[in-house]
Each structure stands twice: as C-alpha cells, then as structure tokens.
Design a protein around this motif. Structure first.
Motif, mmCIF file in Angstrom:
data_model
loop_
_atom_site.group_PDB
_atom_site.id
_atom_site.type_symbol
_atom_site.label_atom_id
_atom_site.label_comp_id
_atom_site.label_asym_id
_atom_site.label_seq_id
_atom_site.Cartn_x
_atom_site.Cartn_y
_atom_site.Cartn_z
ATOM 1 N N HIS A 155 22.072 -20.198 21.009
ATOM 2 C CA HIS A 155 21.077 -20.919 20.043
ATOM 3 C C HIS A 155 21.352 -20.972 18.649
ATOM 4 C CE1 HIS A 155 17.099 -22.843 20.479
ATOM 5 N NE2 HIS A 155 16.629 -21.843 19.951
ATOM 6 N N ASN A 156 22.033 -20.068 18.157
ATOM 7 C CA ASN A 156 22.494 -20.074 16.733
ATOM 8 C C ASN A 156 23.674 -20.661 16.427
ATOM 9 O OD1 ASN A 156 24.098 -18.204 17.565
ATOM 10 N ND2 ASN A 156 23.592 -16.345 16.416
ATOM 11 N N GLY A 161 22.711 -18.986 26.141
ATOM 12 C CA GLY A 161 22.495 -20.479 25.464
ATOM 13 C C GLY A 161 22.891 -19.707 24.168
ATOM 14 N N VAL A 207 15.768 -26.811 25.332
ATOM 15 C CA VAL A 207 15.707 -25.915 24.169
ATOM 16 C C VAL A 207 17.318 -25.965 23.720
ATOM 17 C CG1 VAL A 207 13.770 -25.027 24.157
ATOM 18 C CG2 VAL A 207 15.573 -23.695 25.141
ATOM 19 N N HIS A 208 18.339 -25.860 24.728
ATOM 20 C CA HIS A 208 19.602 -25.662 24.534
ATOM 21 C C HIS A 208 20.509 -26.928 24.506
ATOM 22 C CE1 HIS A 208 19.096 -21.540 24.613
ATOM 23 N NE2 HIS A 208 18.163 -21.736 25.980
ATOM 24 N N ASP A 262 20.553 -16.061 20.046
ATOM 25 C CA ASP A 262 20.947 -16.295 21.347
ATOM 26 C C ASP A 262 19.657 -15.886 22.495
ATOM 27 O OD1 ASP A 262 23.208 -17.583 20.440
ATOM 28 O OD2 ASP A 262 24.208 -16.013 20.912
ATOM 29 N N HIS A 263 19.668 -17.019 23.440
ATOM 30 C CA HIS A 263 18.799 -16.594 24.722
ATOM 31 C C HIS A 263 19.819 -16.013 25.981
ATOM 32 C CE1 HIS A 263 15.765 -19.793 23.142
ATOM 33 N NE2 HIS A 263 15.750 -18.909 22.624
ATOM 34 N N GLU A 291 24.159 -27.342 22.763
ATOM 35 C CA GLU A 291 24.443 -25.970 22.658
ATOM 36 C C GLU A 291 25.615 -25.501 23.847
ATOM 37 O OE1 GLU A 291 20.337 -24.548 20.838
ATOM 38 O OE2 GLU A 291 21.221 -23.364 22.488
#
Length: 340
Positions: free
Chosen positions: A121-122, A119, A62-63, A137-138, A66
């Motif tokens: 994420h945004n 990560g 998912v990253h 973010d994660h 990124e």
C-alpha cells in the motif's frame, strides 16, 4: 460475456475508506479467469500427493495498481511457494482467481502450511509492516492453510480453496508465531529473474501474461508471476529465493492471446486459442555470470547470477536469469499450461 452484479451497501462496507481512497468499485466481475472444470462431490485428500492452491481475492479495490504478494509457508517457517501479482488491475481488484498447482508438497514434516499475503500500500516494492491503514501495507495470514472460509463450499480432493474478502483485520506477517517476535519466513535459496521483451508481444499489449516456475520432476510450483496487462515497455519478473541450486525446472508462460479473460486451452489448436509455453531450464549455483544478460527462453540453458549480482554482498543472487522473447522462443506455443 462476464456477468456483473451490483454490490450496493455490501461493497461500501467491504471497500476500505471508499470516499477517500481510489480503486474501490461497486461492481464485481464474477467470471474472470474461472477454471472451466466443474467440482464434483466432496473429495478425500490423498496424503501422498501434493495439494494445489486456488486463491480468490475479492474487493481489493484499494490495492489497484499495487503489488500483491502471497507466500505459502511450511511449518519450518520456510517459503514453499511465492506468488507475485504486479500490478493489480481494475478487473482483478474486484475478483481475481489464482491457481497454483502442487503448491503444498506432501509429507507431515512440512505441515501445517500457512498463507501470508500483503498489498504493497505504500508502494515501496516489498513488505514493510502494518500499522497506519492509510500509509502502511495491508497484510493477512490464514493459518493453518485449509479451505477458507471453512464450511462454505464443497472440498475438492487435494485442492485448498481460499476465498478472501478484503478486510482491515491485519496481521504483521514478519512475526511468527502470530503476535510473537519478528521472525520473517526464510527463502529456499536462489532467486529467479525473467526479462520480458515487450516489443515481441506488442500485439498482446494490455492482455494478461503469467509465468509459473515448476519443479520438473514433482510439478511443485515454486513461484508464480502475473502481470494482468502486458505493458508497452520491457518488464522483469523477479521472484526471490525460490530456487534450489542446479535443479531442473519448467518455466510455464501463459498469454491470454485473445484477450477474453478466460483460459482457452492453447493445446486446442483453434484460432481462438491462447498461447502456452513450457520451457525447460536448469538453475545455476549463483557463482557464474551470463555474458548475454540471460539465456533465451526455450534454450534450456543454465541460469546464473548476473555479473553485478554475483559479486554483490546484498540484493538477489539469481539461479535463473533469462529472457522471454516471443520472436525468438523455440518451444511450442500450444502447451496446455493450465488455467492462470
């Protein structure tokens, strides 16, 4: 040749929202950048020596594309080592191992360490907090920083091994102690910027490049920058707050010159060897500016803040501001800089 295995339902349960988000895959590359040395029996740490760090990130799909950043933080809430991966590529999103020599300096006054990482994420370019799993973010925390998960593999003396499988058990890493007030970890001091001349590395486009900044005397790694695929345009490694003033460092640059995704010791001197550079450099104090936009890699000159940064009230102040240009670098390209 890398080995692959199908993860099936395991991948579906560990990849976050695989139906709606790009970058989640059902195949895991098991061999990407694994060190060639074999661990023996369980080792006993020597407390007088620094501990190295080896982090393996798994199922980070998912990253994909990124920024990933990891921070080794000591008991005083100060960052001892910063690791930046930008951007995460497809193979790395399945399994990626990062080696950080002497990441945890010895001495009880620094312990225990923790590992904070996130990560982006945004896609903001930094850490902005956790919350909405889709739009924020994660971030995670491993505290104390010890072999993780505990008891799952043989301990190697003075090596902390982390094997992290992506999950949604997030921690706001701006809060310390965990769950307490906002208390971001502090930087050492000055920042570093390495400008990479892409045209000089055109033949290696798409291959991994990594730079470590290590203290010349102790070998402590204060920063790592990894770009999994050399792009066609110039790019910068910006490593915030990792440098002491007027201190001697080595910038160790590694290029996976044969593109086979494994470390082929540059010192071997074979046709299949990768490239490794060990560049001595002294940090400046951030008060003077460079007239040429950065010293050429390999000259060993003092780094300093750029003209704009030196007089600014915000933004990084650079203790090292240099360029890596493969066509002008003067140090040997056959240094054993260690597995990335």
């Amino acid at each position: 040749m890398p080995r692959y295995r199908c993860l099936g339902l395991r991948a579906l349960t560990t990849c976050l929202l695989a139906v709606t988000l790009p970058g989640c895959f059902a195949v895991e590359n098991l061999d990407r950048f694994h060190p060639s040395s074999n661990a023996a029996a369980a080792g006993v740490d020597n407390p007088a020596n620094a501990d190295s760090l080896q982090v393996t990130l798994v199922n980070m799909g998912v990253h994909l594309q990124e920024l990933i950043e990891l921070r080794v933080i000591n008991s005083s809430n100060a960052i001892a080592s910063r690791i930046v991966i930008q951007p995460l590529d497809m193979a790395g999103s399945q399994r990626m191992t990062i080696n950080v020599p002497n990441a945890l300096p010895p001495g009880d006054q620094f312990q225990p360490y923790r590992l904070d990482f996130y990560g982006d994420h945004n896609h903001s370019g930094g850490y902005d907090g956790v919350g909405n799993v889709l739009t924020q973010d994660h971030a995670w925390r491993i505290e104390p920083l010890q072999d993780f998960p505990a008891g799952t593999f043989v301990h190697v003396a003075n090596l902390v091994q982390v094997n992290f499988l992506h999950n949604t058990q997030f921690t706001d890493i701006d809060k310390w102690p965990t769950g307490g007030a906002v208390n971001p970890a502090t930087d050492t001091g000055l920042s570093a910027r390495i400008h990479f001349n892409a045209a000089s590395m055109a033949q290696y486009k798409g291959f991994l490049i990594q730079a470590r900044i290590e203290e010349s005397r102790s070998g402590h790694t204060v920063a790592v920058y990894r770009n999994p695929q050399i792009p066609g345009a110039d790019f910068d490694a910006i490593l915030l707050g990792v440098l002491d003033e007027k201190f001697d460092y080595f910038i160790k640059v590694y290029i996976d010159a044969n593109g086979n995704s494994q470390y082929d010791n540059p010192a071997a001197g074979t046709a299949n060897s990768d490239l490794g550079f060990s560049i001595p450099i002294r940090s400046g104090d951030g008060s003077s500016s460079m007239t040429d936009g950065g010293s050429e890699a390999g000259e060993g000159g003092d780094g300093a803040a750029s003209g704009d940064d030196a007089g600014a009230t915000s933004g990084p102040v650079y203790g090292i501001d240099t360029e890596f240009n493969l066509s002008t670098v003067v140090v040997s390209s056959s240094e054993d800089v260690g597995a990335p």
